[in-house]
Design an enzyme around this catalytic site. Sequence first.
Site, short mmCIF file in Angstrom:
data_model
loop_
_atom_site.label_atom_id
_atom_site.label_comp_id
_atom_site.label_asym_id
_atom_site.label_seq_id
_atom_site.Cartn_x
_atom_site.Cartn_y
_atom_site.Cartn_z
N MET A 123 0.63 -0.95 0.08
CA MET A 123 -0.11 -0.01 0.04
C MET A 123 0.92 1.40 0.16
O MET A 123 1.67 1.31 0.85
CB MET A 123 -0.76 0.04 1.34
CG MET A 123 -1.86 -1.27 1.30
SD MET A 123 -2.97 -1.02 2.77
CE MET A 123 -1.65 -1.46 3.93
N GLY A 211 1.43 4.08 5.01
CA GLY A 211 2.20 3.22 3.81
C GLY A 211 2.57 2.08 4.39
O GLY A 211 3.31 1.87 5.52
N SER A 212 2.49 0.99 3.97
CA SER A 212 2.51 -0.39 4.41
C SER A 212 2.40 -1.53 3.31
O SER A 212 2.35 -1.43 2.37
CB SER A 212 1.92 -0.39 5.75
OG SER A 212 0.58 0.05 5.71
N ARG A 213 2.10 -2.59 4.01
CA ARG A 213 1.94 -3.81 3.28
C ARG A 213 1.10 -5.06 4.30
O ARG A 213 1.21 -5.04 5.51
CB ARG A 213 3.16 -4.61 3.11
CG ARG A 213 3.15 -5.90 2.41
CD ARG A 213 4.66 -6.34 2.15
NE ARG A 213 5.08 -7.57 2.31
CZ ARG A 213 6.07 -8.45 2.28
NH1 ARG A 213 7.25 -7.61 1.97
NH2 ARG A 213 6.41 -9.60 2.77
#
Length: 253
Positions: A123, A211-213
């Site tokens: 993301m 912001g990440s996964r």
Amino acid sequence: MGLCLKTDAMENDELTVALGGNVKWRFPSVHAEGIKFGLISAAITAVLFLVGWEIPGWLMVMVTIWVFAFFRDPVRAVPQDERAIVAPADGLVTLIQRVPPPREMAGVDGLGDQPMIRVSIFMSVFDVHINRTPIGGTVKSVVYISGKFLNADLDKASEDNERQHILIERHDGLRVGFTQIAGLVARRIVPFVKPGDMIAAGQRIGLIRFGSRVDVYLPAGTAPRVVLGQRTVAGETILGQIGDMRVISGIQQ
């Protein structure tokens, strides 16, 4: 004991809803978690204009708009199919690998110990960051692990970064695990659920700032129905059909 019969009229109504409903676009709402950040940004913007700092003020206007947009919470149409495993996050499919399950979700009470297919969704700061559950069922465990803040796009982020493992068990005993992973900019994983909660497929379960996964571990006998480079929509994109081992391929064009 009451008996409920489905009439032809009821079936026709369901078909009308499925095929012929009139849906209008609407501006996404802002999740409550983000309102405070938006208001803080707006207050700073107002102060800058009051003291006559117009250029920083206009920059903060853009930042304020971005903050509210980051926490947008759009309505999603979740497929009502018990075989479907839906995407938990908006973003880009960056990794599809066969790996052992994380030790926090392994073993007889978790996902087992055999390698599983892991689908990783990255993301960016421009994606919707409300995460949703891939299947409906009971939250069996929520395990938070502190760690580093490496680029979430890296493979080793699954083991090194700050993360949160969530294990869902369906009514028939099937289990699906997924992991929220913090990244370079992300500094907080916010859960909306706890062990023992009953949740529906596609329900909101948390978010990650900024912001990440998210990694999803598909159950045995299930192949991914997405390809590398594909964009997913949380609660809508089907990552796999339980028991379906057909492998698909894709091209970028």
